[in-house]
Design a protein around this motif. Sequence first.
Motif, mmCIF file in Angstrom:
data_model
loop_
_atom_site.group_PDB
_atom_site.id
_atom_site.type_symbol
_atom_site.label_atom_id
_atom_site.label_comp_id
_atom_site.label_asym_id
_atom_site.label_seq_id
_atom_site.Cartn_x
_atom_site.Cartn_y
_atom_site.Cartn_z
ATOM 1 N N GLN A 18 -55.758 -31.772 48.340
ATOM 2 C CA GLN A 18 -57.096 -32.372 48.413
ATOM 3 C C GLN A 18 -57.927 -31.723 49.519
ATOM 4 O O GLN A 18 -59.102 -31.430 49.339
ATOM 5 N N LEU A 19 -57.322 -31.505 50.668
ATOM 6 C CA LEU A 19 -58.035 -30.868 51.783
ATOM 7 C C LEU A 19 -58.417 -29.433 51.438
ATOM 8 O O LEU A 19 -59.514 -28.979 51.737
ATOM 9 N N PHE A 20 -57.507 -28.714 50.774
ATOM 10 C CA PHE A 20 -57.792 -27.346 50.362
ATOM 11 C C PHE A 20 -58.936 -27.311 49.356
ATOM 12 O O PHE A 20 -59.838 -26.479 49.454
ATOM 13 N N ALA A 21 -58.936 -28.238 48.414
ATOM 14 C CA ALA A 21 -60.009 -28.295 47.418
ATOM 15 C C ALA A 21 -61.346 -28.611 48.084
ATOM 16 O O ALA A 21 -62.370 -28.042 47.736
ATOM 17 N N ALA A 22 -61.354 -29.501 49.048
ATOM 18 C CA ALA A 22 -62.586 -29.850 49.759
ATOM 19 C C ALA A 22 -63.123 -28.642 50.513
ATOM 20 O O ALA A 22 -64.320 -28.375 50.519
ATOM 21 N N ASP A 23 -62.238 -27.864 51.151
ATOM 22 C CA ASP A 23 -62.664 -26.663 51.861
ATOM 23 C C ASP A 23 -63.232 -25.632 50.896
ATOM 24 O O ASP A 23 -64.219 -24.974 51.194
ATOM 25 N N SER A 24 -62.642 -25.497 49.718
ATOM 26 C CA SER A 24 -63.139 -24.543 48.721
ATOM 27 C C SER A 24 -64.530 -24.927 48.270
ATOM 28 O O SER A 24 -65.397 -24.073 48.122
ATOM 29 N N ASP A 25 -64.771 -26.211 48.037
ATOM 30 C CA ASP A 25 -66.093 -26.662 47.618
ATOM 31 C C ASP A 25 -67.134 -26.369 48.680
ATOM 32 O O ASP A 25 -68.238 -25.947 48.372
ATOM 33 N N ALA A 30 -71.767 -23.163 50.532
ATOM 34 C CA ALA A 30 -72.348 -22.519 51.701
ATOM 35 C C ALA A 30 -72.599 -21.035 51.467
ATOM 36 O O ALA A 30 -73.230 -20.394 52.276
ATOM 37 N N GLY A 31 -72.134 -20.489 50.342
ATOM 38 C CA GLY A 31 -72.266 -19.065 50.072
ATOM 39 C C GLY A 31 -73.582 -18.705 49.409
ATOM 40 O O GLY A 31 -74.507 -19.504 49.295
ATOM 41 N N LEU A 32 -73.658 -17.486 48.979
ATOM 42 C CA LEU A 32 -74.819 -16.918 48.308
ATOM 43 C C LEU A 32 -75.211 -17.751 47.086
ATOM 44 O O LEU A 32 -74.359 -18.168 46.319
ATOM 45 N N ALA A 33 -76.514 -17.991 46.929
ATOM 46 C CA ALA A 33 -77.005 -18.774 45.794
ATOM 47 C C ALA A 33 -78.406 -18.312 45.419
ATOM 48 O O ALA A 33 -79.118 -17.720 46.235
ATOM 49 N N TYR A 34 -78.769 -18.598 44.167
ATOM 50 C CA TYR A 34 -80.090 -18.240 43.659
ATOM 51 C C TYR A 34 -80.819 -19.482 43.179
ATOM 52 O O TYR A 34 -80.198 -20.429 42.701
ATOM 53 N N TYR A 35 -82.138 -19.443 43.286
ATOM 54 C CA TYR A 35 -82.980 -20.521 42.776
ATOM 55 C C TYR A 35 -84.061 -19.883 41.901
ATOM 56 O O TYR A 35 -84.785 -18.989 42.359
ATOM 57 N N GLU A 36 -84.158 -20.327 40.662
ATOM 58 C CA GLU A 36 -85.159 -19.796 39.747
ATOM 59 C C GLU A 36 -86.400 -20.668 39.772
ATOM 60 O O GLU A 36 -86.325 -21.880 39.578
ATOM 61 N N LEU A 37 -87.534 -20.047 40.041
ATOM 62 C CA LEU A 37 -88.803 -20.768 39.965
ATOM 63 C C LEU A 37 -89.207 -20.825 38.493
ATOM 64 O O LEU A 37 -89.449 -19.786 37.878
ATOM 65 N N THR A 38 -89.216 -22.010 37.933
ATOM 66 C CA THR A 38 -89.566 -22.161 36.518
ATOM 67 C C THR A 38 -90.741 -23.106 36.397
ATOM 68 O O THR A 38 -90.909 -23.987 37.240
ATOM 69 N N GLY A 63 -75.918 -21.587 50.202
ATOM 70 C CA GLY A 63 -76.179 -22.456 49.062
ATOM 71 C C GLY A 63 -76.616 -23.855 49.442
ATOM 72 O O GLY A 63 -77.260 -24.551 48.647
ATOM 73 N N SER A 64 -76.310 -24.274 50.666
ATOM 74 C CA SER A 64 -76.738 -25.609 51.087
ATOM 75 C C SER A 64 -78.257 -25.667 51.294
ATOM 76 O O SER A 64 -78.814 -26.745 51.468
ATOM 77 N N ASN A 65 -78.935 -24.520 51.240
ATOM 78 C CA ASN A 65 -80.404 -24.489 51.335
ATOM 79 C C ASN A 65 -81.080 -24.822 50.008
ATOM 80 O O ASN A 65 -82.289 -25.074 49.986
ATOM 81 N N LEU A 66 -80.352 -24.796 48.908
ATOM 82 C CA LEU A 66 -80.957 -25.001 47.592
ATOM 83 C C LEU A 66 -81.727 -26.317 47.458
ATOM 84 O O LEU A 66 -82.820 -26.313 46.885
ATOM 85 N N PRO A 67 -81.225 -27.443 47.958
ATOM 86 C CA PRO A 67 -82.017 -28.675 47.834
ATOM 87 C C PRO A 67 -83.382 -28.578 48.533
ATOM 88 O O PRO A 67 -84.386 -29.046 47.992
ATOM 89 N N ALA A 68 -83.449 -27.945 49.685
ATOM 90 C CA ALA A 68 -84.731 -27.798 50.392
ATOM 91 C C ALA A 68 -85.653 -26.845 49.638
ATOM 92 O O ALA A 68 -86.853 -27.099 49.519
#
Length: 133
Positions: A18-25, A30-38, A63-68
Amino acid sequence: MRFLTLLLSTLLIFTTLQLFAADSDNEESAGLAYYELTPSIVVNVKGRAKYIRCDVQLMTQDGSNLPAISLHAPALRHELLLLLSDQDGPKIRTTKGKEKLRKQALKALRRVMKELAGDEMIDDLFFTTYLVQ
């Protein structure tokens, strides 16, 4: 006694997984992410060309910036609309013109995010569709 040892071992393995899965999530978000302006951005431009239609993807290293970014998407679209409508159609048809516009758009959107969210958050901007007519 043997049953208790087996039960504790199973519980320890389950907890570790469970701890390992939480760290993976957390690493994924927190990694690289994209946001499409639609939807696509369509704007009248200056000069002989009449309009530009483009699809824009925003890249963030966190990736945690996506909500903002999503929250401020209307302000980001507005800024792009103003920037694009001020362009000279023939100039933005060229590869150099497109790259110059991409850099201007990135700078403008970073400024908007800095004003609204306190951090630039956007690391790059990509045109995934780009049509000037």
